[in-house]
Design an enzyme around this catalytic site. Structure first.
Site, short mmCIF file in Angstrom:
data_model
loop_
_atom_site.label_atom_id
_atom_site.label_comp_id
_atom_site.label_asym_id
_atom_site.label_seq_id
_atom_site.Cartn_x
_atom_site.Cartn_y
_atom_site.Cartn_z
N LEU A 61 -11.62 -6.72 -0.15
CA LEU A 61 -10.96 -5.87 -1.24
C LEU A 61 -10.86 -6.73 -2.40
O LEU A 61 -10.49 -7.96 -2.17
CB LEU A 61 -9.64 -5.26 -0.63
N ASP A 62 -10.66 -6.03 -3.50
CA ASP A 62 -10.48 -6.77 -4.62
C ASP A 62 -8.98 -7.31 -4.52
O ASP A 62 -8.37 -7.04 -3.92
CB ASP A 62 -10.61 -5.95 -5.93
N ARG A 63 -8.80 -8.63 -5.22
CA ARG A 63 -7.53 -9.34 -5.38
C ARG A 63 -6.41 -8.64 -5.47
O ARG A 63 -5.30 -8.56 -4.77
CB ARG A 63 -7.83 -10.52 -6.17
N ARG A 162 -13.14 1.55 -9.30
CA ARG A 162 -12.31 1.34 -10.31
C ARG A 162 -13.50 1.73 -11.59
O ARG A 162 -12.87 2.39 -12.54
CB ARG A 162 -12.29 -0.19 -10.41
#
Length: 239
Positions: A61-63, A162
């Site tokens: 998962l993205d930060r 996103r």
């Protein structure tokens, strides 16, 4: 939090002999990365230390994305779940707060270029859970409009949700650099909010050892809840 302080324990949502699934906080990297040299906190190391055993990340998962993150405890389990990802047999559900009023539901079919320059098919479906209009002027408008959406990525490209939401002109609040910098500035200055409002709410996959499908949900985290309340979305969605 100062990174020299003792980090809080990770919330474990599910654990058996093969898998452990956590509710990853916003801002925590999954593992070490050359792209982020400004931290020494990683979900992989923290979970390993918490369980006192080796763990393997099944995906990422993205930060700045919070929510359900799968690790395996064996190489066999890792191989099995990665095959599920490759077959697109993993079902993932996300929540996001975005700029503007989204359609009641939609499908974004828009190919994305990966980090090697290859164009890949990418499909994301979504439905609108709630809409909000608040008395905060923005640009030429006297009010600001937002939507809370539930998102179902059918493919798993990097930054897919996103990029897709930005592609239909409904960028995720707090997304940098893909989102709307003016909206991000508004949220930072007015509400001291600097978190990307994207949360991995549920993940479902076939458990190779139990020979059944498991589904695990991750509760919304405090900053996301604060924004739901601040923007006037229905609190019933949190129950």
């Amino acid at each position: 939090m100062n990174e020299t302080e003792t980090a809080p324990k990770l919330e474990i949502l599910y654990q058996d002999e093969d898998y452990v699934i956590i509710n990853k906080p916003h801002g925590l990297l999954v593992h070490r990365s050359k792209m982020a040299a400004n931290t020494n906190r990683f979900a992989l190391q923290e979970l390993r230390n918490q369980l006192n055993r080796h763990v393997y990340p099944a995906h990422r998962l993205d930060r700045k994305t919070s929510g359900a993150l799968v690790f395996t405890l064996t190489q066999e389990a890792l191989k099995a779940v990665r095959q599920e990802f490759e077959k697109l047999a993993i079902t993932k559900t996300y929540w996001a707060i975005v700029r503007g009023y989204t359609e009641d539901e939609g499908c974004i079919d828009y190919a994305l270029t990966n980090d090697k320059g290859k164009l890949q098919e990418a499909i994301t479906r979504y439905r609108t859970l709630d809409r909000s209009e608040i008395d905060v002027p923005f640009g030429k408008h006297q009010t600001s409009r937002y939507s809370l959406v539930e998102v179902y990525p059918e493919t798993g490209r990097m930054h897919q949700i996103r990029k897709h939401l930005a592609h239909i002109f409904h960028p995720i609040i707090g997304d940098r650099p893909i989102g709307c910098n003016k909206q991000n500035k508004l949220f930072l200055e007015k509400w001291n909010m600097n978190t990307m409002l994207l949360h991995a709410k549920n993940i479902s996959f076939h458990h190779y050892a139990l020979d059944k499908r498991i589904s695990v949900s991750a509760s919304i985290q405090p900053e996301f809840i604060r924004m739901i309340e601040t923007l006037g979305f229905s609190k019933e969605l949190l129950t």
